[in-house]
Design a protein around this motif. Sequence first.
Motif: not given
Length: 110
Positions: A16-23, A46-52, A54-56
């Motif tokens: 999930i983390t690597s996919a979020a970073v790539i996106l 990009a910010i929404a993906i990183l927040v999703d 990490t936080i969610i």
Amino acid sequence: MLPAVLEGLQRSAPLITSAAVILAVSFSLYATGSVMYLQMIGIGVAIAILVDATIIRAVLVPAFMRLAGRANWWAPAPLRRLHRRLDPHAARPPTTVESARPARTSATAG
């Protein structure tokens, strides 16, 4: 929390983390363009993906699963019946090669 949930979260976290970073990186590349609308959309997504990611997914989902307890595993009645019928963990008699073969009779013995 159930050990299976903990293990599932632990195994899926790197994916999930690597996919979020790539996106996030791919969407943030829109910020290098000259169209203001695409710059805003790229940075926002990009910010929404990183927040999703990490936080969610890392904080809120495990906390909610802990609070919900058995309600996490609720299923509608038809789905429960189907699962009971197709349960792969149910005890089944062992099948052997000999019991799967048809019995030899005197007419087929030769």
